[in-house]
Motif scaffolding. Sequence first.
Motif, mmCIF file in Angstrom:
data_model
loop_
_atom_site.group_PDB
_atom_site.id
_atom_site.type_symbol
_atom_site.label_atom_id
_atom_site.label_comp_id
_atom_site.label_asym_id
_atom_site.label_seq_id
_atom_site.Cartn_x
_atom_site.Cartn_y
_atom_site.Cartn_z
ATOM 1 N N TYR A 176 0.840 -1.200 0.000
ATOM 2 C CA TYR A 176 0.000 0.000 0.000
ATOM 3 C C TYR A 176 0.872 1.245 0.000
ATOM 4 O O TYR A 176 1.826 1.335 0.771
ATOM 5 N N SER A 177 0.516 2.193 -0.848
ATOM 6 C CA SER A 177 1.215 3.475 -0.839
ATOM 7 C C SER A 177 0.746 4.268 0.375
ATOM 8 O O SER A 177 -0.275 3.937 0.995
ATOM 9 N N ARG A 178 1.496 5.316 0.704
ATOM 10 C CA ARG A 178 1.103 6.158 1.844
ATOM 11 C C ARG A 178 -0.292 6.730 1.630
ATOM 12 O O ARG A 178 -1.087 6.805 2.546
ATOM 13 N N SER A 179 -0.582 7.152 0.403
ATOM 14 C CA SER A 179 -1.900 7.773 0.196
ATOM 15 C C SER A 179 -3.012 6.725 0.278
ATOM 16 O O SER A 179 -4.105 7.016 0.761
ATOM 17 N N GLN A 180 -2.738 5.491 -0.133
ATOM 18 C CA GLN A 180 -3.755 4.435 0.040
ATOM 19 C C GLN A 180 -3.985 4.148 1.522
ATOM 20 O O GLN A 180 -5.114 3.926 1.943
ATOM 21 N N GLU A 194 1.307 12.977 4.069
ATOM 22 C CA GLU A 194 1.777 11.591 3.942
ATOM 23 C C GLU A 194 2.821 11.235 4.999
ATOM 24 O O GLU A 194 2.936 10.091 5.398
ATOM 25 N N THR A 219 8.985 -1.947 4.621
ATOM 26 C CA THR A 219 9.028 -0.797 3.721
ATOM 27 C C THR A 219 9.328 -1.295 2.325
ATOM 28 O O THR A 219 10.276 -2.054 2.123
ATOM 29 N N SER A 223 7.438 2.519 -3.047
ATOM 30 C CA SER A 223 6.023 2.172 -3.180
ATOM 31 C C SER A 223 5.221 2.444 -1.904
ATOM 32 O O SER A 223 4.136 3.002 -1.978
ATOM 33 N N GLY A 224 5.746 2.025 -0.773
ATOM 34 C CA GLY A 224 4.970 2.202 0.452
ATOM 35 C C GLY A 224 5.273 1.111 1.460
ATOM 36 O O GLY A 224 6.437 0.834 1.743
ATOM 37 N N TYR A 225 4.218 0.483 1.956
ATOM 38 C CA TYR A 225 4.395 -0.513 3.023
ATOM 39 C C TYR A 225 3.627 -1.796 2.727
ATOM 40 O O TYR A 225 2.603 -1.786 2.038
ATOM 41 N N ARG A 226 4.140 -2.864 3.312
ATOM 42 C CA ARG A 226 3.493 -4.166 3.188
ATOM 43 C C ARG A 226 3.597 -4.831 4.563
ATOM 44 O O ARG A 226 4.539 -4.597 5.308
#
Length: 230
Positions: A176-180, A194, A219, A223-226
């Motif tokens: 997931y991206s920060r904005s998601q 963000e 991280t 892209s973001g986080y998982r």
Amino acid sequence: MSAKVLILEDERDIREMLAFCMEQAGYEVEQAATAERVFGLLKDGFQPDLFLVDWMLPGASGIEFTKKLKKDPINQNCPVIMLTARGEEDDRVQGLEAGADDYVVKPFSPRELLARVQAVLRRTGAINKSSEQLQHGDISIDTAGHRVTIGGQEVHLGPTEYKILHFFMSNIGRVYSRSQLLDSVWGQQVVVEERTVDVHIRRLRKALAPYQVESYVQTVRGSGYRFSSK
Ligand code: CA
């Protein structure tokens, strides 16, 4: 039953304006001019669902108050919205790092404040509505009891960290991206930077670290986080 809001603000006019605005919206309100008074109310058994805390207070600042509150075993998970005249990003990050869940910059409109209050209450209160058991690796969440256990030991998380973990545990292995994450965890109506995501991710990792499961929060560069135990 209406949600209870505790207002900590030394300036009487602002405090009464806040109280009026919350009461009009149907909240039960207690007011305090000092941190000492707040801790007195808590000791007397007042259990708020949310704190509205002014940053600028004589004596202990709103930041110091929030840090102290987050050590109180009964009220540490109660959300805090910081009221601040300071719009600088570093100040806001400092507020979030002290344990605040959100902040509103003065001057703000009653509508803006109410939107923040409702969003924070929704994100913390909505948690108790559905009941399920989520399990991944050593981590379990009992969503009805709002309880997180790791290897059988109960872990206390702040409301936002809980919500992030809950979201991750419902969506294992996806990036997931920060904005998601902002949209899913904070809600689309709330305007949050963000960088706020990173602050709460850092807090979540810190809470998981003593159980050696902080590596589940991964991280993904660029892209973001998982979230995954693998
Ligand atoms: Ca003040």
